[in-house]
Motif scaffolding. Structure first.
Motif, PDB file in Angstrom:
ATOM      1  N   PRO A   1      -9.343   8.716  -1.567  1.00 31.54           N
ATOM      2  CA  PRO A   1      -8.867  10.054  -1.193  1.00 31.54           C
ATOM      3  C   PRO A   1      -9.148  10.333   0.276  1.00 31.54           C
ATOM      4  O   PRO A   1     -10.258  10.147   0.752  1.00 31.54           O
ATOM      5  N   LEU A   2      -8.114  10.775   0.992  1.00 32.82           N
ATOM      6  CA  LEU A   2      -8.309  11.003   2.425  1.00 32.82           C
ATOM      7  C   LEU A   2      -7.909  12.390   2.892  1.00 32.82           C
ATOM      8  O   LEU A   2      -8.547  12.941   3.768  1.00 32.82           O
ATOM      9  N   TRP A   3      -6.825  12.949   2.368  1.00 33.33           N
ATOM     10  CA  TRP A   3      -6.334  14.214   2.914  1.00 33.33           C
ATOM     11  C   TRP A   3      -6.234  15.266   1.828  1.00 33.33           C
ATOM     12  O   TRP A   3      -5.583  15.053   0.806  1.00 33.33           O
ATOM     13  N   LYS A   4      -6.869  16.411   2.048  1.00 39.15           N
ATOM     14  CA  LYS A   4      -6.767  17.537   1.128  1.00 39.15           C
ATOM     15  C   LYS A   4      -5.856  18.588   1.750  1.00 39.15           C
ATOM     16  O   LYS A   4      -5.968  18.909   2.926  1.00 39.15           O
TER      17      LYS A   4
ATOM     18  N   VAL B   1       0.851  -1.186   0.000  1.00 41.38           N
ATOM     19  CA  VAL B   1       0.000   0.000   0.000  1.00 41.38           C
ATOM     20  C   VAL B   1       0.884   1.232   0.000  1.00 41.38           C
ATOM     21  O   VAL B   1       1.937   1.259   0.645  1.00 41.38           O
ATOM     22  N   GLY B   2       0.473   2.250  -0.740  1.00 40.49           N
ATOM     23  CA  GLY B   2       1.199   3.507  -0.748  1.00 40.49           C
ATOM     24  C   GLY B   2       0.280   4.661  -0.404  1.00 40.49           C
ATOM     25  O   GLY B   2      -0.912   4.628  -0.716  1.00 40.49           O
ATOM     26  N   ILE B   3       0.817   5.671   0.257  1.00 42.38           N
ATOM     27  CA  ILE B   3       0.078   6.899   0.541  1.00 42.38           C
ATOM     28  C   ILE B   3       0.803   8.017  -0.197  1.00 42.38           C
ATOM     29  O   ILE B   3       1.964   8.314   0.095  1.00 42.38           O
ATOM     30  N   LEU B   4       0.126   8.626  -1.167  1.00 39.37           N
ATOM     31  CA  LEU B   4       0.762   9.583  -2.067  1.00 39.37           C
ATOM     32  C   LEU B   4      -0.295  10.443  -2.749  1.00 39.37           C
ATOM     33  O   LEU B   4      -1.470  10.072  -2.774  1.00 39.37           O
ATOM     34  N   PRO B   5       0.102  11.594  -3.294  1.00 37.60           N
ATOM     35  CA  PRO B   5      -0.870  12.497  -3.914  1.00 37.60           C
ATOM     36  C   PRO B   5      -1.116  12.191  -5.384  1.00 37.60           C
ATOM     37  O   PRO B   5      -0.361  11.464  -6.022  1.00 37.60           O
ATOM     38  N   THR B   6      -2.198  12.742  -5.895  1.00 37.51           N
ATOM     39  CA  THR B   6      -2.481  12.833  -7.322  1.00 37.51           C
ATOM     40  C   THR B   6      -2.506  11.481  -7.999  1.00 37.51           C
ATOM     41  O   THR B   6      -1.596  11.124  -8.739  1.00 37.51           O
ATOM     42  N   ILE B   7      -3.546  10.706  -7.782  1.00 39.06           N
ATOM     43  CA  ILE B   7      -3.620   9.405  -8.453  1.00 39.06           C
ATOM     44  C   ILE B   7      -4.889   9.314  -9.295  1.00 39.06           C
ATOM     45  O   ILE B   7      -5.828   8.597  -8.961  1.00 39.06           O
TER      46      ILE B   7
ATOM     47  N   THR C   1      -4.293  16.440  -3.000  1.00 47.45           N
ATOM     48  CA  THR C   1      -5.049  15.420  -2.273  1.00 47.45           C
ATOM     49  C   THR C   1      -4.197  14.166  -2.160  1.00 47.45           C
ATOM     50  O   THR C   1      -3.638  13.691  -3.141  1.00 47.45           O
ATOM     51  N   ASP C   2      -4.085  13.642  -0.950  1.00 50.76           N
ATOM     52  CA  ASP C   2      -3.371  12.377  -0.732  1.00 50.76           C
ATOM     53  C   ASP C   2      -4.337  11.210  -0.781  1.00 50.76           C
ATOM     54  O   ASP C   2      -5.459  11.285  -0.265  1.00 50.76           O
ATOM     55  N   PHE C   3      -3.878  10.115  -1.390  1.00 55.30           N
ATOM     56  CA  PHE C   3      -4.675   8.906  -1.520  1.00 55.30           C
ATOM     57  C   PHE C   3      -3.990   7.741  -0.814  1.00 55.30           C
ATOM     58  O   PHE C   3      -2.764   7.669  -0.760  1.00 55.30           O
ATOM     59  N   VAL C   4      -4.792   6.829  -0.297  1.00 56.18           N
ATOM     60  CA  VAL C   4      -4.305   5.513   0.114  1.00 56.18           C
ATOM     61  C   VAL C   4      -4.515   4.613  -1.094  1.00 56.18           C
ATOM     62  O   VAL C   4      -5.645   4.436  -1.549  1.00 56.18           O
TER      63      VAL C   4
END
Length: 327
Positions: free
Chosen positions: A156-159, A140-146, A261-264
């Motif tokens: 999407p979790l964090w704006k 699993v990766g947590i990263l922006p713009t997917i 926006t960060d996504f899981v």
């Protein structure tokens, strides 16, 4: 074909080293080294370039690693299928994230529900996280713009919105906000080329025709924070990265248009693995309760949405996506 040798190779490639692979396999390092060497000698291939304690995959090694990752992922999926009726009481979930500030609250929820699952976390830039996912080194990766990449799915979790940080002795330290046009020819700490933050900042600067003066180019957000705190100039970071830090003053940039926006996220083909699905369900539960957090505290409790049941969904509704540049 010797699966013991393949497993040893796969673990060395996944863990980026023989000693860590040996620890993961419960073997001695010489035993793992022998297994990999026998695999290389059996097929007349060099799979690793070894320099001191560093081992780097050769082109043949990278091609084989892509196969072994899929092979052993299927083995894990088969084991999960056979134990599907049981509660998730074991397993190892590998996660890569582009910063600790956005993940710890979610990890707390995950470990509360699955206390026996081992959680390993590596931190790096967005480009690093994407590469770790693509090479199946993490689950699993947590990263922006997917968006718009069929290889990934995510929640999407964090704006985030960007802020300007200035030294406490700076003339702007008494202000609450600044216009992006005011940054023209001002001394700035910049991120490295390929940084997601830097890319978004450059787009905003180009839109208004502004060119700050680069004092230092730094390879991490921590470097920018430290340089600004030392009084070397100003810097631009995401608000969540600078909150509650007394070493500098944070100014809003309402006209910058800098948002992220960060996504899981996980690879599309990995989403049905049980341990991966468990993390994605935690993320989806947070999302369903209306807790897509606005550049504030990712550690806060979810804001309750009266339309949401709060239950973990059996099949998470995931947004397809793509990772872009290093954060």
């Amino acid at each position: 074909m010797n699966f013991t040798q393949l497993r040893a190779f796969d673990m060395v490639a996944r863990e980026n080293g023989f000693s860590r692979a040996a620890a993961m396999l419960g073997l001695s390092q010489p035993a793992v080294t022998i297994q990999v060497r026998m695999l290389e000698e059996s097929y007349g291939l060099k799979l690793f370039d070894r320099t001191g304690r560093t081992s780097t995959l050769t082109p043949a090694g990278r091609a084989l690693f892509d196969v072994t990752r899929r092979l052993f992922a299927l083995e894990e999926e088969a084991q999960e299928l056979l134990t599907a009726s049981r509660e998730l009481r074991r397993g190892h979930l590998r996660v890569a994230a582009d910063g600790p500030h956005i993940v710890m609250g979610m990890f707390v929820r995950f470990l509360r529900r699955y206390p026996a699952v081992r959680l390993s976390v590596t931190l790096g830039s967005t480009a690093y996280v994407r590469r770790q996912l693509e090479e199946r080194r993490v689950d699993v990766g947590i990263l922006p713009t997917i968006e718009n990449d069929p290889h990934f799915i995510g929640v999407p979790l964090w704006k985030h919105s960007a802020v300007l940080i200035v030294p406490l002795i700076h003339p702007w330290a008494r202000r609450r906000s600044v216009g992006i046009a005011e940054l023209d020819d001002k001394p700035m700490m910049m991120r490295e080329s390929g940084s997601h933050t830097q890319h978004v900042f450059e787009v905003a600067l180009k839109r208004v025709g502004v060119k700050p003066r680069t004092v230092l180019e730094l390879g991490s957000r921590e470097g920018v924070l430290g340089a600004v705190a030392a009084g070397l100039g100003m810097g631009v970071v995401w608000k969540v990265e600078a909150m509650n830090d007394p070493r500098f003053k944070m100014l809003e940039m309402p006209d910058s248009g800098m948002r992220s926006t960060d996504f899981v996220a996980c690879l599309h083909g990995e989403r049905n693995r049980r341990v991966v699905r468990a993390m994605m369900e935690i993320a989806e539960a947070i999302h369903q309760t209306g807790a897509v957090l606005e550049a504030g505290s990712p550690f806060a409790e979810a804001r309750r949405n009266p339309r949401a049941s709060g239950r973990l969904p059996s099949v998470p509704v995931l947004a397809r996506g793509t990772a872009t540049r290093a954060r």
